[in-house]
Motif scaffolding. Structure first.
Motif, PDB file in Angstrom:
ATOM      1  N   LEU A 291       1.058  -1.168   0.252  1.00 28.41           N
ATOM      2  CA  LEU A 291      -0.150  -0.178  -0.043  1.00 28.41           C
ATOM      3  C   LEU A 291       0.815   1.428   0.022  1.00 28.41           C
ATOM      4  CD1 LEU A 291      -3.603   0.087  -0.394  1.00 28.41           C
ATOM      5  CD2 LEU A 291      -2.742   1.030   2.197  1.00 28.41           C
ATOM      6  N   PHE A 292       1.764   1.693   1.126  1.00 30.07           N
ATOM      7  CA  PHE A 292       2.765   2.275   1.183  1.00 30.07           C
ATOM      8  C   PHE A 292       3.969   2.440   0.021  1.00 30.07           C
ATOM      9  CE2 PHE A 292      -0.563   3.400   4.770  1.00 30.07           C
ATOM     10  CZ  PHE A 292      -0.768   4.541   4.378  1.00 30.07           C
ATOM     11  N   PHE A 293       4.152   1.038   0.398  1.00 34.69           N
ATOM     12  CA  PHE A 293       5.412   0.417  -0.445  1.00 34.69           C
ATOM     13  C   PHE A 293       5.001  -0.094  -1.736  1.00 34.69           C
ATOM     14  CE2 PHE A 293       6.487   1.490   3.639  1.00 34.69           C
ATOM     15  CZ  PHE A 293       8.094   2.383   3.852  1.00 34.69           C
ATOM     16  N   THR A 294       5.632   0.005  -3.126  1.00 38.46           N
ATOM     17  CA  THR A 294       5.192  -0.610  -3.898  1.00 38.46           C
ATOM     18  C   THR A 294       5.813  -2.734  -3.569  1.00 38.46           C
ATOM     19  OG1 THR A 294       6.198   0.187  -5.029  1.00 38.46           O
ATOM     20  CG2 THR A 294       5.962  -1.332  -6.600  1.00 38.46           C
ATOM     21  N   PHE A 295       5.136  -3.700  -4.202  1.00 35.65           N
ATOM     22  CA  PHE A 295       5.028  -4.935  -3.423  1.00 35.65           C
ATOM     23  C   PHE A 295       6.427  -5.545  -4.021  1.00 35.65           C
ATOM     24  CE2 PHE A 295       4.327  -9.062  -3.749  1.00 35.65           C
ATOM     25  CZ  PHE A 295       4.642  -9.860  -2.689  1.00 35.65           C
ATOM     26  N   SER A 296       7.297  -5.964  -3.091  1.00 33.97           N
ATOM     27  CA  SER A 296       8.266  -6.707  -3.909  1.00 33.97           C
ATOM     28  C   SER A 296       8.447  -7.661  -2.747  1.00 33.97           C
ATOM     29  CB  SER A 296       9.467  -5.803  -4.539  1.00 33.97           C
ATOM     30  OG  SER A 296       9.575  -5.516  -2.607  1.00 33.97           O
ATOM     31  N   SER A 347      17.391   0.407   0.115  1.00 33.31           N
ATOM     32  CA  SER A 347      16.778  -0.190   0.259  1.00 33.31           C
ATOM     33  C   SER A 347      15.611  -0.249   0.027  1.00 33.31           C
ATOM     34  CB  SER A 347      17.620  -1.594   0.603  1.00 33.31           C
ATOM     35  OG  SER A 347      17.191  -1.618   2.071  1.00 33.31           O
ATOM     36  N   LEU A 348      14.892   0.574   1.449  1.00 28.46           N
ATOM     37  CA  LEU A 348      13.632   0.566   1.402  1.00 28.46           C
ATOM     38  C   LEU A 348      12.796   1.883   0.500  1.00 28.46           C
ATOM     39  CD1 LEU A 348      13.047  -0.515   4.376  1.00 28.46           C
ATOM     40  CD2 LEU A 348      12.415  -1.376   2.679  1.00 28.46           C
ATOM     41  N   ALA A 349      13.878   3.213   0.461  1.00 28.12           N
ATOM     42  CA  ALA A 349      13.587   4.558  -0.199  1.00 28.12           C
ATOM     43  C   ALA A 349      13.153   4.392  -1.256  1.00 28.12           C
ATOM     44  CB  ALA A 349      14.470   5.787   0.134  1.00 28.12           C
ATOM     45  N   ALA A 350      13.290   3.425  -2.321  1.00 28.32           N
ATOM     46  CA  ALA A 350      12.895   3.266  -3.861  1.00 28.32           C
ATOM     47  C   ALA A 350      11.873   2.369  -3.877  1.00 28.32           C
ATOM     48  CB  ALA A 350      13.999   2.359  -4.580  1.00 28.32           C
ATOM     49  N   TYR A 351      10.684   2.144  -2.679  1.00 26.30           N
ATOM     50  CA  TYR A 351      10.002   1.160  -3.334  1.00 26.30           C
ATOM     51  C   TYR A 351       8.285   2.322  -2.112  1.00 26.30           C
ATOM     52  CZ  TYR A 351      12.391  -3.137  -4.045  1.00 26.30           C
ATOM     53  OH  TYR A 351      13.489  -3.964  -4.422  1.00 26.30           O
ATOM     54  N   ARG A 352       9.124   3.461  -1.998  1.00 21.82           N
ATOM     55  CA  ARG A 352       7.893   4.234  -1.323  1.00 21.82           C
ATOM     56  C   ARG A 352       7.386   5.116  -1.976  1.00 21.82           C
ATOM     57  NH1 ARG A 352       5.767   7.930   1.834  1.00 21.82           N
ATOM     58  NH2 ARG A 352       6.426   8.101   4.364  1.00 21.82           N
ATOM     59  N   ILE A 353       6.194   5.104  -1.872  1.00 25.78           N
ATOM     60  CA  ILE A 353       4.923   5.600  -2.757  1.00 25.78           C
ATOM     61  C   ILE A 353       4.198   6.760  -1.716  1.00 25.78           C
ATOM     62  CG2 ILE A 353       2.693   5.747  -3.415  1.00 25.78           C
ATOM     63  CD1 ILE A 353       2.892   2.970  -3.841  1.00 25.78           C
ATOM     64  N   PRO A 354       4.244   8.409  -2.672  1.00 26.12           N
ATOM     65  CA  PRO A 354       4.324   9.159  -1.594  1.00 26.12           C
ATOM     66  C   PRO A 354       2.708   9.402  -1.175  1.00 26.12           C
ATOM     67  CG  PRO A 354       5.209  10.147  -4.081  1.00 26.12           C
ATOM     68  CD  PRO A 354       4.648   7.969  -3.767  1.00 26.12           C
ATOM     69  N   ILE A 355       2.427   9.895  -0.912  1.00 25.69           N
ATOM     70  CA  ILE A 355       1.166   9.378  -0.401  1.00 25.69           C
ATOM     71  C   ILE A 355       0.011   9.907  -0.951  1.00 25.69           C
ATOM     72  CG2 ILE A 355      -0.766  10.427   1.939  1.00 25.69           C
ATOM     73  CD1 ILE A 355       1.280   8.451   2.675  1.00 25.69           C
ATOM     74  N   GLY A 356       0.343  10.862  -1.515  1.00 23.32           N
ATOM     75  CA  GLY A 356      -0.649  11.338  -2.799  1.00 23.32           C
ATOM     76  C   GLY A 356      -0.681  10.753  -3.955  1.00 23.32           C
ATOM     77  N   GLN A 357      -0.103   9.244  -3.925  1.00 25.49           N
ATOM     78  CA  GLN A 357       0.022   8.562  -4.774  1.00 25.49           C
ATOM     79  C   GLN A 357      -0.220   6.768  -4.526  1.00 25.49           C
ATOM     80  OE1 GLN A 357       3.548   9.274  -7.445  1.00 25.49           O
ATOM     81  NE2 GLN A 357       3.648  11.574  -7.289  1.00 25.49           N
ATOM     82  N   VAL A 358      -0.874   7.285  -3.026  1.00 26.23           N
ATOM     83  CA  VAL A 358      -1.118   5.402  -3.200  1.00 26.23           C
ATOM     84  C   VAL A 358      -2.620   5.212  -3.151  1.00 26.23           C
ATOM     85  CG1 VAL A 358      -2.060   4.520  -1.065  1.00 26.23           C
ATOM     86  CG2 VAL A 358      -0.249   5.894  -0.875  1.00 26.23           C
ATOM     87  N   ALA A 360      -4.360   1.095  -5.054  1.00 18.53           N
ATOM     88  CA  ALA A 360      -3.906  -0.607  -4.763  1.00 18.53           C
ATOM     89  C   ALA A 360      -3.823  -0.500  -4.898  1.00 18.53           C
ATOM     90  CB  ALA A 360      -5.473  -0.907  -5.621  1.00 18.53           C
ATOM     91  N   PRO A 361      -3.081  -2.270  -4.425  1.00 18.11           N
ATOM     92  CA  PRO A 361      -1.369  -2.293  -4.676  1.00 18.11           C
ATOM     93  C   PRO A 361      -0.893  -2.561  -5.691  1.00 18.11           C
ATOM     94  CG  PRO A 361      -2.079  -3.492  -2.527  1.00 18.11           C
ATOM     95  CD  PRO A 361      -3.073  -2.186  -2.861  1.00 18.11           C
TER      96      PRO A 361
END
Length: 384
Positions: A291-296, A347-358, A360-361
């Motif tokens: 949700l707040f991180f891209t799935f991997s 390693s995690l910052a690359a998967y972080r999704i800005p709150i305004g762009q969240v 469905a996964p």
């Protein structure tokens, strides 16, 4: 004649395939965030818009954003307890209408962001009330507490936006604790049951039932809505599955992690059997797992870690607040998810999704794949 029959067969199979494709496309329109519905409702009557906004608010409790999912969840709550369904609906409308009246951001209102905290407050007021069902005096604090959530959301939003953090359920957790502290167990008008710490000793030590523990894992998802019945819980899970299969899987996985954490800390059997040990783990897991991180695979492991952190923090906070008869609510998952979002590891910052762009996964994952494909093609086009 043979050629005519063959042509007719092809036409029939083609029409059958076309029908299946149309059905699939219609089903896909009902999944995810249903953004087309939002555009369609822009010029409709206010009552219809309010209904869609409110249903999105129902689903937002479990971090979904789908009005059909919200309708299924509301039906599940009414199935479990009509009184709880009434309280939840009233709290939802009170907080949403308050946001409309004081002129909050229209995108936030239409997305249901001003409804879910009010709904949670009203549901918990009903659960902890010792006056029984259909105690009409309870409607007064339900309306006032739900409206207060909107003001808290509006006040916290600019502060947390500085770090690109969601307000989440901070308003709900604050308001419900203030309400329980103000009333007390013996209040003549609004009495409530004191919370029992999960680490309290069993009155009659009995052997742990593995079947009951497994039964409590899906109930952990229902307990996000303070629902402890299996039938309505399965309907809630179906609603989450409609929005996002990834979210549904992480909800069950997080509840299982929370139950395992409860077992390791020897919490009361009732907490394990009823799903109370699992709901914070479920919330912590779904917040990170796509949700707040891209799935991997990396964020998947990160989500499991978030589930365990939320569960252990919930046990600690519940034991602490339980000494004065207060519940820990979802403080643990809220704080754990906020902490995870503040982590700045490369390693995690690359998967972080800005709150305004969240979204469905699945949408987040598809968008990231397209972005990476675009970057790859750009690099190849600039190679000499």
């Amino acid at each position: 004649m043979w050629t005519d029959t063959k042509a007719e067969g092809k036409q029939a199979s083609g029409s059958g395939a076309g029908l299946h494709q149309r059905l699939l496309n219609t089903l896909l329109l009902c999944t995810g965030d249903m953004e087309r519905l939002e555009k369609y409702m822009q010029d409709k009557m206010f009552v219809l818009q309010l209904a869609v906004w409110s249903l999105r608010g129902v689903a937002r409790v479990i971090l979904a954003n789908n009005p059909l999912s919200g309708a299924l969840i509301l039906a599940a709550l009414c199935w479990a307890s009509p009184w709880q369904g009434l309280l939840g609906t009233l709290g939802l409308l009170a907080s949403t209408l308050t946001a409309v009246i004081i002129g909050q951001d229209s995108a936030e209102v239409s997305g249901g962001l001003h409804g879910f905290n009010g709904m949670l407050v009203s549901l918990l007021m009903g659960v902890f009330s010792s006056a029984g069902d259909w105690y009409w005096w309870l409607l007064l604090p339900v309306c006032l507490g739900s409206a207060t959530c909107t003001f808290l959301f509006s006040g916290l939003s600019p502060l947390l936006d500085r770090w690109d953090l969601p307000v989440a359920v901070f308003p709900f957790n604050i308001v419900i604790l203030l309400y329980l502290l103000c009333t007390g167990p013996d209040n003549p008008y609004f009495p409530h049951h004191p919370a029992v710490p999960p680490g309290a000793l069993e009155p009659n030590a009995t052997q742990l039932s593995a079947a009951e523990v497994l039964y409590g894992i899906p109930l952990g998802v229902g307990q996000i809505y303070a629902c402890g019945a299996m039938g309505p819980t399965l309907l809630i899970l179906g609603a989450v599955l409609l929005y996002s299969p990834l979210l549904a899987v992480h909800a069950l996985l997080g509840s299982a992690a929370g139950t395992l954490a409860g077992l390791s800390m020897a919490v009361r059997h009732a907490s394990l059997y009823s799903g109370l040990s699992g709901f914070n783990g479920a919330l912590g897991c779904i917040a990170v797992g796509g949700l707040f991180f891209t799935f991997s695979w990396r964020t998947h492991l990160f989500a499991i870690a978030s589930a365990f952190l939320s569960a252990y923090a919930d046990i600690a906070l519940s034991n602490l607040l339980g000494t004065v008869g207060l519940p820990a609510c979802s403080w643990a998952a809220t704080l754990a998810a906020t902490l995870m979002l503040l982590l700045t590891g490369r390693s995690l910052a690359a998967y972080r999704i800005p709150i305004g762009q969240v979204r469905a996964p699945e949408h987040n994952l598809r968008s990231r794949s397209q972005w990476e494909a675009g970057n790859t093609s750009d690099r190849e086009s600039t190679d000499v």
